[in-house]
Design a protein around this motif. Structure first.
Motif, short mmCIF file in Angstrom:
data_model
loop_
_atom_site.label_atom_id
_atom_site.label_comp_id
_atom_site.label_asym_id
_atom_site.label_seq_id
_atom_site.Cartn_x
_atom_site.Cartn_y
_atom_site.Cartn_z
N SER A 1 -5.67 1.17 20.44
CA SER A 1 -5.36 2.06 21.56
C SER A 1 -5.74 3.51 21.24
O SER A 1 -6.24 4.23 22.10
CB SER A 1 -3.86 1.98 21.90
N ILE B 1 9.46 7.15 28.16
CA ILE B 1 8.60 6.55 29.17
C ILE B 1 9.48 5.99 30.29
O ILE B 1 10.36 5.17 30.03
CB ILE B 1 7.74 5.42 28.56
N MET C 1 10.77 3.59 33.12
CA MET C 1 10.56 2.15 33.31
C MET C 1 11.39 1.64 34.49
O MET C 1 12.36 2.28 34.89
CB MET C 1 10.91 1.40 32.03
N ALA D 1 4.01 0.94 23.97
CA ALA D 1 4.42 2.33 24.21
C ALA D 1 3.35 3.30 23.75
O ALA D 1 3.10 4.33 24.40
CB ALA D 1 5.74 2.61 23.48
N VAL E 1 0.61 3.64 26.43
CA VAL E 1 1.05 4.49 27.55
C VAL E 1 1.01 5.96 27.16
O VAL E 1 0.49 6.81 27.89
CB VAL E 1 2.47 4.09 28.01
N TRP F 1 -2.59 7.25 26.68
CA TRP F 1 -3.27 7.41 27.96
C TRP F 1 -2.87 8.72 28.63
O TRP F 1 -3.71 9.46 29.15
CB TRP F 1 -2.95 6.23 28.87
N GLN F 2 -1.59 9.03 28.58
CA GLN F 2 -1.11 10.22 29.25
C GLN F 2 -1.38 11.49 28.45
O GLN F 2 -1.71 12.54 29.01
CB GLN F 2 0.41 10.11 29.48
#
Length: 273
Positions: A141, A245, A247, A259, A262, A265-266
């Motif tokens: 990732s 995060i 949810m 996690a 996510v 990515w942000q």
């Protein structure tokens, strides 16, 4: 001329790397003072070689000698190529080889924390992440989502363990990384290197993952904790931001690898204010 050796004796000590030595033994081999690891599958081996890792030998299915193995044989004609039919290799190793190929390689000396971070604006920090599958997934990732480097505390699983390498698809050879010193002061060390730190934690006193101030930080370290317990309280207290995060459906947490995806990515790219 290719150095191809057909396996006739399973007890040959040259095969110890692949079938009898545990990964911790490979990492700390006293015989020559150079640690080793095993890379699996042609694409992973190719990425390791491109990153400058030195091959010791190959273990290759016979069918690959004239196929995917040809480029390795041509480039390293002096390196032993141990080979046997697929079913024999499966018996030797105890599992089906991913795309029929393994390579034993020497480890390199780990770089300093400062050199890993020198050109990095977004880094991931892993605190006591012990599962090699999670470590490998986090590296994959990180490579895909704009993370420049990875730092690990000493209790983390080794990124060069076979499962971590395999799950990462060889991205452990593409992302700069190193282990942090064995103490509890790494957050202050990151601060001295100019990073603001974002602790990923299940806390109500947290900022949104799309917080504009945090996303605009010039240098940001995203800190992820161990499976189950998460980050240590003192780590969260020392960080500049605590991030949770959001949810739905009553789900209270994500696996650390999920996690990380996510968060990367942000936060992987700096948002200009």
């Amino acid at each position: 001329m290719a150095n191809i050796i057909k396996i006739a004796d399973f007890s040959d000590e040259a095969l110890d790397f692949y079938v009898r030595e545990k990964e911790a033994q490979l990492k700390h081999r006293p015989a020559h003072g150079r640690g080793m690891f095993i890379a699996e599958s042609p694409i992973v081996i190719e990425r390791a070689l491109a990153a400058g890792y030195e091959p010791v030998s190959f273990l290759m299915e016979e069918a690959h000698i004239e196929k995917q193995g040809r480029k390795f044989i041509a480039k390293y004609p002096e390196i032993p190529i141990f080979t046997a039919p697929f079913d024999v290799l499966t018996k030797i190793t105890g599992f089906k080889l991913t795309r029929g190929m393994l390579c034993a390689m020497y480890r390199k000396e780990l770089p300093s924390i400062e050199s890993v971070c020198r050109m990095a604006s977004r880094i991931a920090v892993l605190e006591n992440v012990v599962n090699p599958t999670n470590v490998g997934a986090i590296f994959r990732s990180a490579a895909a989502l704009n993370i420049d480097a990875v730092l690990l505390t000493p209790a983390c699983s080794d990124p060069l363990y076979r499962r971590a390498i395999r799950v990462s698809m060889g991205t452990v050879f593409q992302i700069p990384w190193s282990f942090l010193p064995d103490d509890e002061t790494y957050v202050s060390r990151l601060h001295k290197l100019g990073y603001k730190t974002a602790a990923m934690a299940l806390r109500d006193d947290s900022v949104s993952i799309d917080d504009e101030k945090m996303m605009a930080e010039e240098k940001l370290a995203i800190v992820l904790g161990t499976e189950g317990d998460g980050l240590a309280d003192h780590t969260i207290a020392d960080c500049d931001y605590t991030v949770k995060i959001p949810m739905t459906h009553g789900v209270d947490s994500l696996n650390v690898a999920a996690a990380s995806a996510v968060a990367f990515w942000q936060l992987g790219m700096k948002c200009e204010q």
